[in-house]
Design an enzyme around this catalytic site. Structure first.
Site, PDB file in Angstrom:
ATOM      1  N   ASP A   1       4.935  -4.788   5.996  1.00 45.32           N
ATOM      2  CA  ASP A   1       5.417  -6.095   6.451  1.00 45.32           C
ATOM      3  C   ASP A   1       5.421  -7.133   5.330  1.00 45.32           C
ATOM      4  OD1 ASP A   1       2.637  -5.961   6.494  1.00 45.32           O
ATOM      5  OD2 ASP A   1       2.437  -7.494   8.046  1.00 45.32           O
TER       6      ASP A   1
ATOM      7  N   THR B   1       4.248   2.327   5.571  1.00 46.60           N
ATOM      8  CA  THR B   1       2.830   1.967   5.534  1.00 46.60           C
ATOM      9  C   THR B   1       2.056   2.940   6.412  1.00 46.60           C
ATOM     10  OG1 THR B   1       1.138   0.335   6.149  1.00 46.60           O
ATOM     11  CG2 THR B   1       3.193   0.247   7.390  1.00 46.60           C
ATOM     12  N   ILE B   2       0.885   3.329   5.923  1.00 40.52           N
ATOM     13  CA  ILE B   2       0.076   4.254   6.757  1.00 40.52           C
ATOM     14  C   ILE B   2      -0.366   3.563   8.040  1.00 40.52           C
ATOM     15  CG2 ILE B   2      -0.763   5.590   4.762  1.00 40.52           C
ATOM     16  CD1 ILE B   2      -3.501   4.138   5.186  1.00 40.52           C
ATOM     17  N   ASP B   3      -0.366   2.199   8.023  1.00 38.19           N
ATOM     18  CA  ASP B   3      -0.858   1.463   9.202  1.00 38.19           C
ATOM     19  C   ASP B   3       0.063   1.616  10.402  1.00 38.19           C
ATOM     20  OD1 ASP B   3      -1.797  -1.384   7.121  1.00 38.19           O
ATOM     21  OD2 ASP B   3      -2.679   0.609   7.354  1.00 38.19           O
TER      22      ASP B   3
ATOM     23  N   MET C   1      -8.572   3.459   8.015  1.00 41.95           N
ATOM     24  CA  MET C   1      -7.805   2.277   7.671  1.00 41.95           C
ATOM     25  C   MET C   1      -6.893   1.879   8.833  1.00 41.95           C
ATOM     26  SD  MET C   1      -6.703   2.724   3.715  1.00 41.95           S
ATOM     27  CE  MET C   1      -7.705   1.975   2.424  1.00 41.95           C
ATOM     28  N   GLY C   2      -5.984   0.932   8.543  1.00 42.12           N
ATOM     29  CA  GLY C   2      -5.059   0.486   9.582  1.00 42.12           C
ATOM     30  C   GLY C   2      -4.970  -1.013   9.672  1.00 42.12           C
ATOM     31  N   ARG C   3      -5.772  -1.698   8.826  1.00 43.15           N
ATOM     32  CA  ARG C   3      -5.792  -3.158   8.785  1.00 43.15           C
ATOM     33  C   ARG C   3      -5.990  -3.709  10.192  1.00 43.15           C
ATOM     34  NH1 ARG C   3      -4.645  -5.922   4.167  1.00 43.15           N
ATOM     35  NH2 ARG C   3      -2.792  -4.954   3.383  1.00 43.15           N
TER      36      ARG C   3
ATOM     37  N   ARG D   1     -25.892  15.369  14.777  1.00 51.94           N
ATOM     38  CA  ARG D   1     -25.791  14.006  14.248  1.00 51.94           C
ATOM     39  C   ARG D   1     -24.751  13.172  14.974  1.00 51.94           C
ATOM     40  NH1 ARG D   1     -26.893  14.949   7.865  1.00 51.94           N
ATOM     41  NH2 ARG D   1     -29.087  14.296   7.939  1.00 51.94           N
TER      42      ARG D   1
ATOM     43  N   GLU E   1     -11.006   0.097  10.663  1.00 52.78           N
ATOM     44  CA  GLU E   1     -11.642  -0.908   9.779  1.00 52.78           C
ATOM     45  C   GLU E   1     -11.492  -2.330  10.331  1.00 52.78           C
ATOM     46  OE1 GLU E   1      -9.622  -0.873   6.021  1.00 52.78           O
ATOM     47  OE2 GLU E   1      -7.686  -1.223   6.919  1.00 52.78           O
TER      48      GLU E   1
ATOM     49  N   GLY F   1       0.835  -1.204   0.000  1.00 50.41           N
ATOM     50  CA  GLY F   1       0.000   0.000   0.000  1.00 50.41           C
ATOM     51  C   GLY F   1       0.869   1.253   0.000  1.00 50.41           C
TER      52      GLY F   1
ATOM     53  N   ARG G   1      -4.321   7.410   1.958  1.00 51.48           N
ATOM     54  CA  ARG G   1      -3.096   6.972   1.269  1.00 51.48           C
ATOM     55  C   ARG G   1      -2.584   8.045   0.311  1.00 51.48           C
ATOM     56  NH1 ARG G   1      -3.962   1.176   0.615  1.00 51.48           N
ATOM     57  NH2 ARG G   1      -3.081   1.302  -1.456  1.00 51.48           N
TER      58      ARG G   1
ATOM     59  N   ARG H   1       1.029  -5.526  -5.047  1.00 50.47           N
ATOM     60  CA  ARG H   1       1.076  -6.516  -3.968  1.00 50.47           C
ATOM     61  C   ARG H   1       1.457  -7.851  -4.614  1.00 50.47           C
ATOM     62  NH1 ARG H   1      -0.787  -4.328   0.628  1.00 50.47           N
ATOM     63  NH2 ARG H   1      -2.173  -2.506   0.509  1.00 50.47           N
TER      64      ARG H   1
ATOM     65  N   ARG I   1     -24.701   8.748  10.712  1.00 48.50           N
ATOM     66  CA  ARG I   1     -24.267   8.865   9.313  1.00 48.50           C
ATOM     67  C   ARG I   1     -22.810   8.396   9.255  1.00 48.50           C
ATOM     68  NH1 ARG I   1     -28.828   9.298   8.116  1.00 48.50           N
ATOM     69  NH2 ARG I   1     -29.922  10.905   6.911  1.00 48.50           N
TER      70      ARG I   1
ATOM     71  N   ASP J   1       2.204  -0.369  11.461  1.00 50.59           N
ATOM     72  CA  ASP J   1       2.133  -1.633  12.226  1.00 50.59           C
ATOM     73  C   ASP J   1       3.402  -2.484  12.067  1.00 50.59           C
ATOM     74  OD1 ASP J   1       0.090  -3.529   9.819  1.00 50.59           O
ATOM     75  OD2 ASP J   1       1.915  -2.321   9.604  1.00 50.59           O
TER      76      ASP J   1
HETATM   77  O1  F6P Z   1      -1.743  -1.471   4.367  1.00 50.61           O
HETATM   78  C1  F6P Z   1      -2.239  -0.227   4.006  1.00 50.61           C
HETATM   79  C2  F6P Z   1      -3.712  -0.341   3.708  1.00 50.61           C
HETATM   80  O2  F6P Z   1      -4.190   0.904   3.325  1.00 50.61           O
HETATM   81  C3  F6P Z   1      -4.545  -0.876   4.855  1.00 50.61           C
HETATM   82  O3  F6P Z   1      -4.811   0.098   5.840  1.00 50.61           O
HETATM   83  C4  F6P Z   1      -5.777  -1.334   4.119  1.00 50.61           C
HETATM   84  O4  F6P Z   1      -6.535  -2.276   4.848  1.00 50.61           O
HETATM   85  C5  F6P Z   1      -5.155  -1.961   2.863  1.00 50.61           C
HETATM   86  O5  F6P Z   1      -3.938  -1.267   2.631  1.00 50.61           O
HETATM   87  C6  F6P Z   1      -6.015  -1.861   1.632  1.00 50.61           C
HETATM   88  O6  F6P Z   1      -5.379  -2.663   0.656  1.00 50.61           O
HETATM   89  P1  F6P Z   1      -5.534  -2.336  -0.916  1.00 50.61           P
HETATM   90  O7  F6P Z   1      -4.782  -1.084  -1.176  1.00 50.61           O
HETATM   91  O8  F6P Z   1      -4.910  -3.534  -1.573  1.00 50.61           O
HETATM   92  O9  F6P Z   1      -7.006  -2.195  -1.176  1.00 50.61           O
END
Ligand code: F6P
Length: 364
Positions: free
Chosen positions: A117, A139-141, A183-185, A176, A240, A14, A295, A75, A286, A143
């Site tokens: 990773d 990675t933005i995650d 994100m963040g897996r 509201r 997520e 990503g 990203r 990937r 909402r 992790d």
């Molecule tokens: O690993 C970075 C990430 O943006 C995660 O936060 C997200 O779940 C995943 O990639 C999405 O994967 P793709 O870009 O393959 O849809």
């Protein structure tokens, strides 16, 4: 000290803002030693197919702030084999041989892999095939073990914070309950940092017991308490990968599985909104899913600096013959951290101290 005359570089997984800052630093540092740099296109697909281009000072001029990656990414997993019966096994494929051959053919003395990773996991596994690689965590995650921060995390954090600032005005105007899915897996770094920086009232993360990391009751309780205080709106940030107790701790996913076996997450925000609609709440839920906005965009100064420092150090680790390592930020220092050690910590969970602060600021 190895005789490094040519360095290959690839960007996998990503993307995020900051990658191009690293590419620029790698080329500038290598050029200072008269070392040639070759950029492989689209992650590990590039070395597999021998798809490469020279990376010169001219190629990296003016890209410091640019998001994405001028090399492209993918990937691609050379250690994934799908059997005739559809079963997926993780073992070396002929793509591993192709990588080794292409690196030899192009006389690459050292390879710098920029990614998360998955990308760095391939670099680590290739070490036993003689591939001399240095990893740069991106990675933005955020992790990845072995480093306080990965490139891209702070830029995603800026996007989430800006989004929450904007969402506050409409939530307040319309009274509201806004649910923001980030994100963040399988980690909650973006949710916790973004939620705290953006003033969320509830922050829901994947970290927590197997039976579930949050429940709808938790959210309902906070919303009702705020209403009793006269606060006729609430903002919920949900990662997520957060795992509802009502689903037995299972994540909400969309079914697709990528080349590294990750299922595509997404939908927990809408799931939560539907559950909250069944509760006796005077606020209309909402949902906003930030998705790929996190990203994109341009790199923050922090990410530009981190990526520049990682790029310089990655070249220097190669010159020192330190391979199968990643550039890890420890406080303000950058260390060569063994990839095996760093990867063993993935997905790096959110620091418990940070979760404690989030609990204090956003009491469940
Ligand atoms: O690993 C970075 C990430 O943006 C995660 O936060 C997200 O779940 C995943 O990639 C999405 O994967 P793709 O870009 O393959 O849809």
């Amino acid at each position: 000290m190895p005789n490094v005359k040519k360095i290959g570089v690839l960007t996998g997984g990503g993307d995020s803002p900051g990658i191009n800052s690293a590419l620029r630093a790698i080329v500038r540092r290598a050029s200072a030693e008269g070392i040639e740099v070759v950029g492989f296109r689209d992650g590990w697909k590039g070395p597999i197919e021998g798809d490469a281009q020279p990376l010169t000072l001219a190629d990296v001029s003016g890209i410091l702030y640019m998001g994405g990656t001028i090399l492209g990414t993918s990937r691609t997993n050379p250690f994934r084999k799908e059997k005739r019966d559809g079963e997926v096994v993780w073992e070396p494929t002929e793509k591993v041989d192709a990588i080794v051959e292409n690196l030899e053919k192009l006389s690459i003395d050292a390879l710098i892999a920029i990614g998360g990773d998955d990308t760095l996991g391939v670099a680590h596994r290739l070490a036993k095939y003689g591939v001399k690689a240095v990893g740069i965590p991106q990675t933005i995650d955020n992790d990845i073990g072995g480093t306080d921060y990965a490139i891209g995390f702070h830029s995603a954090l800026a996007t989430v914070t800006d989004a929450l600032d904007k969402l506050h005005t409409t939530a307040h105007a319309h009274h509201r309950l806004l649910i923001v899915e980030v994100m963040g897996r399988d980690s909650g770094w973006i949710a916790v940092y973004g939620g705290l920086a953006g003033g969320a009232d509830v922050i829901l993360v994947p970290e927590g017991p197997p039976e579930g990391s949050f429940s709808v009751d938790d959210v309902e309780k906070v919303v009702k308490r705020r209403l009793a205080q006269g606060k006729r709106f609430s903002i919920v940030v949900v990662a997520e990968g957060a795992r509802p107790r009502e689903l037995g701790g299972r994540q909400v996913a969309r079914g697709e599985v990528d080349a590294f076996g990750h299922v595509q997450l997404g939908g927990v925000g809408y799931w939560l909104a539907d559950e909250l609609k069944k509760r006796d709440l005077p606020l209309t839920p909402r949902v906003t899913v930030l998705a790929y906005l996190q990203r994109g965009g341009i790199a923050t100064p922090f990410d530009r600096l981190l990526a520049t420092r990682f790029g310089v150090k990655a070249v220097e680790f190669a010159l020192e013959g330190r391979f199968d390592v990643l550039t890890g930020l420890w406080g303000t220092e950058i260390r060569a951290v063994p990839l095996g050690e760093a990867l063993a910590q993935c997905p790096k969970p959110v620091d418990p101290e940070l979760l404690r602060v989030a609990k204090v600021i956003c009491p469940g």
